[in-house]
Motif scaffolding. Structure first.
Motif, PDB file in Angstrom:
ATOM      1  N   GLN A 221      37.547  83.637  38.890  1.00 26.77           N
ATOM      2  CA  GLN A 221      37.599  82.496  39.809  1.00 26.77           C
ATOM      3  C   GLN A 221      36.254  81.773  39.863  1.00 26.77           C
ATOM      4  N   LEU A 222      35.173  82.531  39.879  1.00 21.56           N
ATOM      5  CA  LEU A 222      33.840  81.945  39.879  1.00 21.56           C
ATOM      6  C   LEU A 222      33.585  81.149  38.600  1.00 21.56           C
ATOM      7  N   LYS A 223      34.021  81.659  37.474  1.00 26.11           N
ATOM      8  CA  LYS A 223      33.844  80.952  36.202  1.00 26.11           C
ATOM      9  C   LYS A 223      34.595  79.631  36.215  1.00 26.11           C
ATOM     10  N   GLN A 224      35.778  79.607  36.805  1.00 27.65           N
ATOM     11  CA  GLN A 224      36.529  78.355  36.882  1.00 27.65           C
ATOM     12  C   GLN A 224      35.792  77.326  37.740  1.00 27.65           C
ATOM     13  N   GLU A 225      35.226  77.757  38.873  1.00 27.95           N
ATOM     14  CA  GLU A 225      34.494  76.831  39.737  1.00 27.95           C
ATOM     15  C   GLU A 225      33.228  76.335  39.038  1.00 27.95           C
ATOM     16  N   ILE A 226      32.579  77.231  38.276  1.00 20.31           N
ATOM     17  CA  ILE A 226      31.373  76.816  37.541  1.00 20.31           C
ATOM     18  C   ILE A 226      31.725  75.744  36.522  1.00 20.31           C
ATOM     19  N   CYS A 227      32.842  75.902  35.824  1.00 19.24           N
ATOM     20  CA  CYS A 227      33.268  74.889  34.843  1.00 19.24           C
ATOM     21  C   CYS A 227      33.520  73.547  35.528  1.00 19.24           C
ATOM     22  N   GLU A 228      34.166  73.619  36.695  1.00 17.07           N
ATOM     23  CA  GLU A 228      34.474  72.387  37.416  1.00 17.07           C
ATOM     24  C   GLU A 228      33.179  71.715  37.880  1.00 17.07           C
ATOM     25  N   LEU A 229      32.225  72.475  38.384  1.00 15.79           N
ATOM     26  CA  LEU A 229      30.956  71.913  38.838  1.00 15.79           C
ATOM     27  C   LEU A 229      30.153  71.332  37.676  1.00 15.79           C
ATOM     28  N   GLU A 230      30.149  72.035  36.551  1.00 17.02           N
ATOM     29  CA  GLU A 230      29.410  71.521  35.386  1.00 17.02           C
ATOM     30  C   GLU A 230      30.015  70.205  34.897  1.00 17.02           C
ATOM     31  N   GLN A 231      31.363  70.097  34.949  1.00 16.03           N
ATOM     32  CA  GLN A 231      32.007  68.862  34.505  1.00 16.03           C
ATOM     33  C   GLN A 231      31.617  67.697  35.418  1.00 16.03           C
ATOM     34  N   ARG A 232      31.621  67.911  36.728  1.00 13.02           N
ATOM     35  CA  ARG A 232      31.251  66.862  37.686  1.00 13.02           C
ATOM     36  C   ARG A 232      29.765  66.499  37.534  1.00 13.02           C
ATOM     37  N   SER A 233      28.938  67.487  37.250  1.00 17.00           N
ATOM     38  CA  SER A 233      27.512  67.228  37.087  1.00 17.00           C
ATOM     39  C   SER A 233      27.275  66.344  35.870  1.00 17.00           C
ATOM     40  N   THR A 234      28.052  66.528  34.814  1.00 18.15           N
ATOM     41  CA  THR A 234      27.921  65.713  33.598  1.00 18.15           C
ATOM     42  C   THR A 234      28.322  64.265  33.902  1.00 18.15           C
ATOM     43  N   GLU A 235      29.399  64.090  34.648  1.00 17.66           N
ATOM     44  CA  GLU A 235      29.848  62.749  35.005  1.00 17.66           C
ATOM     45  C   GLU A 235      28.797  62.041  35.875  1.00 17.66           C
ATOM     46  N   ALA A 236      28.217  62.809  36.774  1.00 18.63           N
ATOM     47  CA  ALA A 236      27.208  62.210  37.662  1.00 18.63           C
ATOM     48  C   ALA A 236      25.974  61.789  36.872  1.00 18.63           C
ATOM     49  N   GLU A 237      25.552  62.528  35.915  1.00 22.44           N
ATOM     50  CA  GLU A 237      24.389  62.185  35.104  1.00 22.44           C
ATOM     51  C   GLU A 237      24.633  60.894  34.324  1.00 22.44           C
ATOM     52  N   GLN A 238      25.829  60.635  33.881  1.00 23.99           N
ATOM     53  CA  GLN A 238      26.139  59.415  33.150  1.00 23.99           C
ATOM     54  C   GLN A 238      26.047  58.192  34.085  1.00 23.99           C
ATOM     55  N   LEU A 239      26.506  58.370  35.302  1.00 27.82           N
ATOM     56  CA  LEU A 239      26.468  57.257  36.258  1.00 27.82           C
ATOM     57  C   LEU A 239      25.035  56.968  36.715  1.00 27.82           C
ATOM     58  N   LEU A 240      24.190  57.996  36.695  1.00 28.81           N
ATOM     59  CA  LEU A 240      22.803  57.809  37.129  1.00 28.81           C
ATOM     60  C   LEU A 240      22.040  56.898  36.176  1.00 28.81           C
ATOM     61  N   ARG A 241      22.472  56.739  34.995  1.00 30.34           N
ATOM     62  CA  ARG A 241      21.817  55.892  34.026  1.00 30.34           C
ATOM     63  C   ARG A 241      22.023  54.391  34.360  1.00 30.34           C
ATOM     64  N   SER A 242      23.055  54.115  35.170  1.00 27.75           N
ATOM     65  CA  SER A 242      23.328  52.705  35.523  1.00 27.75           C
ATOM     66  C   SER A 242      22.398  52.276  36.669  1.00 27.75           C
ATOM     67  N   GLU A 243      21.985  50.932  36.681  1.00 28.23           N
ATOM     68  CA  GLU A 243      21.131  50.375  37.727  1.00 28.23           C
ATOM     69  C   GLU A 243      21.963  49.867  38.898  1.00 28.23           C
ATOM     70  N   ASP A 244      23.299  49.913  38.674  1.00 23.24           N
ATOM     71  CA  ASP A 244      24.195  49.391  39.713  1.00 23.24           C
ATOM     72  C   ASP A 244      24.459  50.498  40.705  1.00 23.24           C
ATOM     73  N   HIS A 245      23.783  50.417  41.870  1.00 25.88           N
ATOM     74  CA  HIS A 245      23.902  51.478  42.868  1.00 25.88           C
ATOM     75  C   HIS A 245      25.277  51.492  43.515  1.00 25.88           C
ATOM     76  N   LEU A 246      25.877  50.291  43.673  1.00 20.67           N
ATOM     77  CA  LEU A 246      27.221  50.241  44.266  1.00 20.67           C
ATOM     78  C   LEU A 246      28.228  50.923  43.359  1.00 20.67           C
ATOM     79  N   HIS A 247      28.113  50.624  42.099  1.00 23.22           N
ATOM     80  CA  HIS A 247      29.043  51.247  41.130  1.00 23.22           C
ATOM     81  C   HIS A 247      28.864  52.767  41.120  1.00 23.22           C
ATOM     82  N   PHE A 248      27.622  53.215  41.246  1.00 22.51           N
ATOM     83  CA  PHE A 248      27.357  54.663  41.232  1.00 22.51           C
ATOM     84  C   PHE A 248      28.023  55.345  42.412  1.00 22.51           C
ATOM     85  N   LEU A 249      27.854  54.700  43.584  1.00 14.42           N
ATOM     86  CA  LEU A 249      28.395  55.333  44.790  1.00 14.42           C
ATOM     87  C   LEU A 249      29.910  55.252  44.828  1.00 14.42           C
ATOM     88  N   GLN A 250      30.477  54.193  44.268  1.00 17.45           N
ATOM     89  CA  GLN A 250      31.928  54.072  44.277  1.00 17.45           C
ATOM     90  C   GLN A 250      32.586  55.044  43.289  1.00 17.45           C
TER      91      GLN A 250
END
Length: 515
Positions: A221-250
């Motif tokens: 169960q812990l491994k499944q949650e770690i996979c889910e967190l790592e996937q969300r962290s990857t998506e967040a890093e891609q959005l951080l590259r954008s200068e559009d703060h509204l788009h990031f938060l949305q």
């Protein structure tokens, strides 16, 4: 015409005219041969040999000694004892020295008798004057007696050697039996300990497996949650590259994501391993007590000897092929009695007298059976060899292949030994138990109700099949099935085929016993 020249047979000289012979050659050869034979028979005595008392030097070897003349003679001096009538009656013997020692020093007569009271040699005058009340015999008879006594002593000692060797063999067989019984008991106890040990290890392993299964489920169960967190962290890093703060938060995924488990309070529920060994040993102790008690009952001696021997009880059935022609056998082959009617055709297997064997025979080990004899005035029971003479029975003792007990009249019992051994019983047995140990050479008879020993044949020598044996006289004898004896009074009987219970007793007809 002149004759052929003659030749002397000795000197070989030739003569034209046959001379008168001066030597008779045939007679000369006979004399020479006689001298050779005489010389071979009349040898000069050597040291240690008896010499002739009448020879001048050199003294010849004596051939005989005379107990009357008290002299020893060579061949030539012995001739008068062989030809003169007055000397022919003298007693001759093998040559011996010191003939004077064979004379009574008091009466100067030959020592011819032996006094068994004084253990001394006597002459006839000594026997008449000084040993009148003593028991004396001839020297020859005493010699034969001593030789027989010596042979008897040798025979006794050889028999004792056989007894000792037999005892050693019996001891070895007893050791083997007891060893087998003891090893079986120890094996049972060892198996009980091994089973407890295996249960102890299995219990620990099962507890550990339960904990391991729980941990594996939580880790997954812990491994499944770690996979889910790592996937969300990857998506967040891609959005951080954008200068559009509204788009990031949305578009940024929620951190932390909803539905995650709070693992701060999660703990594995550990099994209590402590005390498992103590519980296992306690359980082992209880099991060992129960097992030990059971094994002790198996190896311990019963309260009395009869109970121990009843463990070898066997079911028997009578063999009608061996029954006397006037014996009646019940349908269940358990009862036999004498009748005045001819029941069977005669055959070589049948007994001439009112005897019968069982179908079962034994050539090793031990067996026990019982015979119902209540209120019976006459009976015989025991065992018999397969090779007993069934036509001409000279006796029912061991000499003829029988080991039996007999009730001859109301209170008269005896064992068939040679001669018979009378038995004095305190009570008339109602059931006779017969036990036989083939290997130890033992046949014992018991009062089956009181467990009292009636008689035992010991040190018997069995070399062939033995059959239980009955003679009912004019009574009804019943073989008691092993299964019918009270379970409270006996251990488990030996395995054997089930048999019918005895039927109602036959009524006897008044008849004289026929042979």
């Amino acid at each position: 015409m002149s004759s052929a020249p003659c030749r002397c047979p000795l000197c070989k000289e030739q003569f034209h005219i046959r001379p008168e012979l001066r030597v008779k050659t045939v007679f000369s050869e006979m004399v020479s041969q006689f001298k050779q034979e005489a010389g071979s028979r009349s040898e000069v005595s050597k040291p240690g040999e008896v010499s002739c008392d009448h020879c001048s030097a050199p003294k010849l070897k004596a051939l005989k000694s005379c107990l009357v003349c008290l002299s020893s003679y060579c061949e030539s001096h012995l001739q008068p004892h062989l030809s003169v009538p007055g000397l022919k009656s003298h007693q001759l013997m093998e040559p011996v020295d010191n003939m004077e020692d064979r004379m009574c020093p008091q009466h100067h007569k030959p020592l011819e008798l032996f006094c068994r009271s004084d253990h001394s040699c006597l002459c006839t005058m000594c026997a008449l004057l000084e040993h009148q009340s003593h028991k004396f015999v001839s020297l020859k008879k005493e010699k034969a007696s001593l030789q027989q006594q010596s042979r008897h002593m040798v025979k006794q000692r050889r028999k004792k050697i056989q007894e000792l060797q037999s005892s050693v063999q019996l001891s070895q067989r007893a050791v083997d039996r007891e060893k087998s019984t003891g090893l079986q008991a120890f094996s049972t106890l060892i198996e009980s300990v091994q089973r407890s040990r295996e249960r102890f290890i299995q219990e620990l392993q099962e507890k550990h497996r339960h904990i391991q299964t729980q941990a594996e489920a939580l880790i997954q169960q812990l491994k499944q949650e770690i996979c889910e967190l790592e996937q969300r962290s990857t998506e967040a890093e891609q959005l951080l590259r954008s200068e559009d703060h509204l788009h990031f938060l949305q578009h940024c995924p929620a951190l932390p994501p909803t539905g995650l488990k709070d693992w701060s309070s999660v703990r594995l529920k550990l099994e209590p391993f402590e005390g498992t060994a103590a519980r296992a040993l306690t359980e082992l102790e209880e099991n060992l007590k129960e097992t030990f008690t059971g094994e002790m009952k198996k190896v311990s001696k019963p309260k009395n000897k009869l109970l121990r021997e009843q463990r070898f009880a066997v079911d028997l059935t009578l063999d009608t092929d061996t029954a006397n022609v006037y014996l009646s056998v019940s349908n269940d082959l358990k009862q036999v009695h004498y009748t005045d009617q001819r029941m069977f055709l005669d055959s070589p297997q049948r007994f001439t007298y009112a005897n019968i064997l069982t179908k079962q025979s034994f050539s090793s080990g031990s067996f026990y059976f019982e015979v119902h004899v209540k209120d019976k005035t006459q009976w015989v029971c025991g065992v018999a060899k397969e090779s007993v003479d069934r036509r001409y029975i000279k006796g029912l003792n061991s000499k003829y292949g029988y080991w039996c007990l007999n009730k001859e009249s109301k209170d008269k019992y005896f064992a068939y030994t040679d001669p018979h051994t009378p038995l004095f019983l305190k009570r008339a047995p109602q059931k006779v138990g017969v036990f036989m140990d083939y290997d130890e050479g033992l046949v014992s008879f018991y009062d089956a109700d009181t467990a009292a020993l009636i008689y035992s044949f010991t040190d018997c020598s069995f070399t062939e099949k033995l059959f239980p044996f009955l003679n009912p006289y004019l009574e009804v004898l019943i073989l008691i099935p092993a299964a019918s004896r009270s379970a409270a009074n006996r251990p488990r009987a030996a395995e054997g085929p089930g048999l019918m219970k005895p039927t109602e007793q036959h009524h006897l007809q008044t008849a004289e016993m026929r042979s």
